[in-house]
Design a protein around this motif. Structure first.
Motif, mmCIF file in Angstrom:
data_model
loop_
_atom_site.group_PDB
_atom_site.id
_atom_site.type_symbol
_atom_site.label_atom_id
_atom_site.label_comp_id
_atom_site.label_asym_id
_atom_site.label_seq_id
_atom_site.Cartn_x
_atom_site.Cartn_y
_atom_site.Cartn_z
ATOM 1 N N ALA B 127 0.841 -1.201 0.000
ATOM 2 C CA ALA B 127 0.000 0.000 0.000
ATOM 3 C C ALA B 127 0.876 1.250 0.000
ATOM 4 N N THR B 128 1.914 1.255 0.839
ATOM 5 C CA THR B 128 2.814 2.417 0.880
ATOM 6 C C THR B 128 3.474 2.624 -0.477
ATOM 7 N N GLN B 129 3.923 1.510 -1.057
ATOM 8 C CA GLN B 129 4.588 1.614 -2.365
ATOM 9 C C GLN B 129 3.650 2.192 -3.420
ATOM 10 N N ALA B 130 2.389 1.754 -3.385
ATOM 11 C CA ALA B 130 1.413 2.267 -4.342
ATOM 12 C C ALA B 130 1.165 3.751 -4.100
ATOM 13 N N PHE B 131 1.156 4.142 -2.817
ATOM 14 C CA PHE B 131 0.928 5.543 -2.475
ATOM 15 C C PHE B 131 2.048 6.419 -3.041
ATOM 16 N N VAL B 132 3.292 5.975 -2.824
ATOM 17 C CA VAL B 132 4.430 6.726 -3.366
ATOM 18 C C VAL B 132 4.338 6.747 -4.892
ATOM 19 N N GLY B 133 4.033 5.575 -5.475
ATOM 20 C CA GLY B 133 3.949 5.466 -6.932
ATOM 21 C C GLY B 133 2.900 6.390 -7.514
ATOM 22 N N LEU B 134 1.737 6.494 -6.848
ATOM 23 C CA LEU B 134 0.654 7.324 -7.372
ATOM 24 C C LEU B 134 1.089 8.776 -7.543
ATOM 25 N N GLY B 135 1.887 9.267 -6.606
ATOM 26 C CA GLY B 135 2.390 10.626 -6.724
ATOM 27 C C GLY B 135 3.164 10.804 -8.018
ATOM 28 N N PHE B 136 3.994 9.812 -8.334
ATOM 29 C CA PHE B 136 4.797 9.913 -9.555
ATOM 30 C C PHE B 136 3.939 9.745 -10.811
ATOM 31 N N TYR B 137 2.936 8.855 -10.735
ATOM 32 C CA TYR B 137 2.035 8.734 -11.882
ATOM 33 C C TYR B 137 1.340 10.064 -12.141
ATOM 34 N N GLY B 182 15.349 1.882 -5.416
ATOM 35 C CA GLY B 182 15.578 0.871 -4.387
ATOM 36 C C GLY B 182 15.340 1.446 -2.996
ATOM 37 N N LEU B 183 15.718 2.705 -2.822
ATOM 38 C CA LEU B 183 15.491 3.340 -1.521
ATOM 39 C C LEU B 183 14.007 3.591 -1.287
ATOM 40 N N SER B 184 13.253 3.816 -2.368
ATOM 41 C CA SER B 184 11.810 3.983 -2.176
ATOM 42 C C SER B 184 11.197 2.671 -1.702
ATOM 43 N N VAL B 185 11.747 1.545 -2.168
ATOM 44 C CA VAL B 185 11.267 0.247 -1.697
ATOM 45 C C VAL B 185 11.611 0.078 -0.213
ATOM 46 N N ALA B 186 12.829 0.454 0.151
ATOM 47 C CA ALA B 186 13.222 0.364 1.561
ATOM 48 C C ALA B 186 12.298 1.226 2.424
ATOM 49 N N PHE B 187 11.937 2.378 1.887
ATOM 50 C CA PHE B 187 11.020 3.284 2.582
ATOM 51 C C PHE B 187 9.664 2.598 2.799
ATOM 52 N N SER B 188 9.162 1.951 1.754
ATOM 53 C CA SER B 188 7.870 1.263 1.875
ATOM 54 C C SER B 188 7.942 0.147 2.917
ATOM 55 N N PHE B 189 9.037 -0.601 2.898
ATOM 56 C CA PHE B 189 9.221 -1.660 3.893
ATOM 57 C C PHE B 189 9.223 -1.064 5.304
ATOM 58 N N ALA B 190 9.974 0.025 5.463
ATOM 59 C CA ALA B 190 10.101 0.624 6.790
ATOM 60 C C ALA B 190 8.741 1.088 7.298
ATOM 61 N N LEU B 191 7.981 1.762 6.423
ATOM 62 C CA LEU B 191 6.671 2.242 6.857
ATOM 63 C C LEU B 191 5.705 1.079 7.084
ATOM 64 N N GLY B 192 5.788 0.075 6.216
ATOM 65 C CA GLY B 192 4.923 -1.091 6.386
ATOM 66 C C GLY B 192 5.152 -1.752 7.738
#
Lengths: 152, 648
Positions: B127-137, B182-192
């Motif tokens: 969900a976090t990853q999708a949230f970050v991704g949506l901003g870029f979309y 890759g850091l955005s993925v780490a960010f999603s993991f951390a928040l998750g």
């Protein structure tokens, strides 16, 4: 140290990290105070010349028709101006690709005792769309001045 | 048609990201709800569609379809194919599409492969990853559509900035992007993990490969960027503390700290909240980097594709992500359970020190990079350069290097000073001897002397963890650490040597003239015109001989590209084991002479060799971790099968 309770250990970690970061910040602030006098435009340089031992940056426009190569074939001389003041600059080296008369330049070096700025590095723009930020406003102001002068 | 297909795929991918966000977020609350099975497939499909959209853009560039605005603005039919393809990401829109593609593919990989995390944490991460991704979309689709058509097709493209028409630069930006993503993925993991209160060693083991991967790419990207600046800009320098360079260095510093703290969490279950914090900071720094490079708020000699409006968009995204993450962190950090304890003189203690020093260096670079912006708001123009960054950075770098040389010798959890006192004293004496010798034999600056002394001590210190071990049985992760630390020493040696021993000569030469630069004798044979695929040039033919040995040919050029029209200086390099000869040709003089700038730079290639070693160390560690995981997975499955068999 080994007797510390987990809560205390965490506190110690946070305090250590904070101290280091604050120290870094203070140190940075202290060092940056001296940087305030690192960048000059010709008007500032004329009004308040930097010490000949101090390495500074001079930014301005290369005045048209002033670029000359000395007889040694290596040293070039030109004048950098900002519409009000002018500073003669000497540079021994290869001119950057986009260095042309009438365009902006940032020269790194020292102001000699004779009033000539001796540059050991020239930063010209690297992309036709790029203007050093320090020069952006100057260009606009220059354009305005040119317009008002020709209108008279 | 191709462009419309790409755009449609991009919209669909964005819609799937929306679905992934909703499904993931709902499933955190209702793990057995109807949406629980949707987030993973949505992530996979999103990855496929984004990759399809990117492939379409690649296709348009390969075809030089001049009815597409982006292609017309950045390509030219006469350009070599490799630069047509690299032109896809050599501009703002294309690079943002690459960013979102890599991010979506990473999400697809997580959705498809990741099985170690508890399912709720998995859902929260997606969900976090999708949230970050949506901003870029939103950014891409609303403000920088790469597939926009021109009302009437252009007759010919405008070409790519010649400085970008270089094989190094074709691959340098995507490398950095892989790191950022890759850091955005780490960010999603951390928040998750934070959202579901699952900050555990298991979580750290799941996140570690992503941090390692991102860090490897960042390391390679910075190394390549530095080398590119060195040979392409023709200034002979390799680091200018330019904001654009700092923009890539800051995430690297944060990622390096994160890499070490995530290892502590994985191995020892300590530094839980700190690791989460670094996950947030590392991604913040990569967003900040993107903002600085794209927005044009800072003066930079190599900021490309600058646009203030887009800068504002990224700034808003930055605010939402970072502000949001920090708020969640503030609310939740207290609920993360305490980790294991350790004493100050332990492996953890050394790693905490390293983390704190890296954070301090990061603060120094960040302050120096943003300071001009701040003062400008008050009407004072300032530029911050090496006189600030070098000494202030060194104050924190040198102690870190010292601890780095002996820290790996310490045991986990609890150890005494005794174990490291002997090697520490030995290394300190060695460093003093080297430093004194260099200071006596050369007129190197204080920083260069310190750099050489620390490099020598660290070079030996980094190898000490291998002492007394069976080298064949040493885990790959240990080899990785040793290689990476040794690489830092090698790079430091190169940097210090370059600043201490470089010799520069500037001459105006006629054909036949001989110039001496240190141990080299360089003869200018001739200056001739040459023609390339989309440029013409004047080329100097130089014969360079090292201490009377057979001459090497060097051909620096002064190139003129005709679309867009501009000139570039192409330097020529002669590489020996002990250094590099660097030649640039300047303009001609009326009396027929030519300006030549020649440098002899002892050991300068060590800077980039060191960078490659550091990345290689990361790769060894990554392979070691992944194979260990696979093995564990296999053993677990086998034992489960056996249990089933005995039960049957």
């Amino acid at each position: 140290m080994s007797a510390l309770k987990p809560k205390h250990q965490r506190l110690v970690l946070v305090v250590v990290a904070l101290i280091a970061l604050i120290a870094a910040g203070l140190l940075a602030a202290y060092a940056l105070r001296n940087q305030a006098s690192y960048f000059y435009v010709p008007t500032q340089m004329a009004a308040n010349p930097p010490d000949p031992t101090q390495a500074v940056r001079l930014g301005g426009m290369v005045q048209a028709g002033t670029l000359k190569t000395m007889s040694d074939g290596i040293t070039v001389a030109f004048i950098v101006g900002d519409g009000e003041a002018q500073v003669p600059v000497r540079f021994a080296g290869i001119l950057p690709d986009l260095f042309v008369e009438g365009s902006g330049v940032v020269a790194e070096g020292k102001l000699g005792a004779d009033g000539t700025f001796v540059a050991d590095n020239l930063l010209a723009k690297h992309d036709e769309n790029y203007v050093p930020r320090e020069l952006e406003e100057m260009t606009a102001a220059q354009a305005k001045r040119t317009v008002s002068e020709t209108a008279q | 048609m191709i462009a419309e297909l790409g755009l449609a795929a991009l919209w669909l991918a964005a819609a799937l990201a929306g679905l992934q966000l909703i499904a993931g977020a709902v499933s955190v609350k209702q793990p057995d709800g109807p949406l629980a099975s949707l987030a993973r497939p949505a992530a996979v499909m999103q990855g496929v569609l984004a990759a399809f959209a990117f492939a379409m853009l690649l296709w348009l560039f390969a075809q030089t379809d001049l009815s597409v605005k982006l292609v017309a603005a950045n390509s030219h039919s006469a350009k070599p194919m490799i630069f047509k393809l690299s032109g896809t990401w050599g501009n703002h829109e294309g690079s943002m599409l690459l960013w979102i593609t890599v991010m979506a593919l990473a999400g697809a990989m997580i959705g498809y492969l990741e099985r170690r995390l508890p399912e709720v944490t998995m859902q929260a991460t997606l969900a976090t990853q999708a949230f970050v991704g949506l901003g870029f979309y939103a950014f891409l689709l609303l403000s920088s559509n790469p597939f926009e058509r021109l009302p009437t097709p252009a007759a010919e493209g405008q070409g790519l900035n010649p400085l970008l028409q270089d094989i190094g630069l074709a691959f340098h930006p995507p490398t950095l992007y892989f790191g950022y993503v890759g850091l955005s993925v780490a960010f999603s993991f951390a928040l998750g993990a934070l959202l579901t209160r699952q900050v555990t060693p298991n979580f750290a083991r799941a996140m570690r490969p992503w941090v390692l991967g991102a860090w490897i790419f960042l390391t390679l990207g910075i190394t390549a960027g530095s080398y590119w600046a060195y040979y392409e800009l023709g200034w002979g320098g390799w680091w200018f503390w330019d904001p654009v360079e700092n923009a890539s260095l800051m995430p690297w510093l944060a990622a390096t700290a994160l890499l070490h703290s995530v290892s502590v969490l994985a191995a020892r279950d300590a530094l839980r909240a700190w690791t989460i914090m670094l996950g947030v900071v590392a991604f913040s720094m990569s967003m900040m980097g993107t903002f600085l490079v794209r927005s044009g708020v800072l003066t930079s000699v190599h900021a490309f594709a600058v646009d203030p409006e887009r800068g504002a968009f990224i700034l808003v995204l930055l605010g939402i992500y970072i502000g949001g993450a920090l708020t969640i962190f503030a609310l939740r950090a207290g609920t993360v359970q305490e980790g294991e304890r350790f004493t100050a003189t332990s492996r953890e203690g050394a790693l905490v020190f390293n983390n704190v020093m890296l954070s301090a260096i990061l603060a120094v670079v960040l302050v120096g990079t943003l300071y001009p912006l701040l003062t400008e708001a008050f009407g004072v123009q300032v530029s911050v350069g090496p006189p600030y960054f070098n000494p202030v950075g060194a104050i924190f770098t040198l102690p870190m290097l010292a601890v780095m040389a002996v820290g790996p010798l310490l045991r986990w959890r609890r150890d005494g000073v005794k174990r490291v006192s002997k090697p520490a004293v030995f290394l300190a004496i060695f460093a003093v001897v080297v430093g004194a010798l260099v200071a006596y034999l050369s007129n190197a600056s204080v920083l260069a002397v310190l750099g050489l002394a620390f490099a020598a001590a660290l070079g030996i210190g980094s190898l000490l963890p291998l002492k007394g071990r069976n080298l064949l049985r040493t885990p790959l992760a240990t080899w990785g650490m040793v290689t990476a630390h040794f690489g830092i020493a090698v790079a430091l040696f190169g940097m210090a040597s370059e600043s201490a021993f470089s010799i520069e000569k500037l001459v105006a030469a006629r054909p036949g003239d001989v110039t001496e630069v240190g141990p080299w004798k360089i003869t200018l044979d001739s200056v001739d015109p040459v023609v390339g695929p989309n440029w013409t040039a004047l080329q100097a033919d130089l014969q360079a001989s090292y201490k009377g040995a057979a001459a090497i040919e060097l051909q620096p050029q002064s190139r003129t590209f005709w679309s867009p029209e501009r000139e570039t200086a192409e330097s020529a390099l002669a590489t020996r084991w002990n250094g590099q000869l660097y030649a640039v040709m300047g303009s001609g003089i009326e009396d027929g002479r030519r300006q030549l700038r020649l440098w002899w730079k002892p050991f300068v290639p060590m800077i980039w060799l060191g960078g490659i070693l550091v990345a290689l160390g990361g790769l060894l560690a990554l392979i070691g971790r992944l194979t260990a995981d696979l093995k564990r997975h296999y053993v677990r499955r086998r034992s489960a099968e056996r249990r089933e068999e005995t039960q049957a």
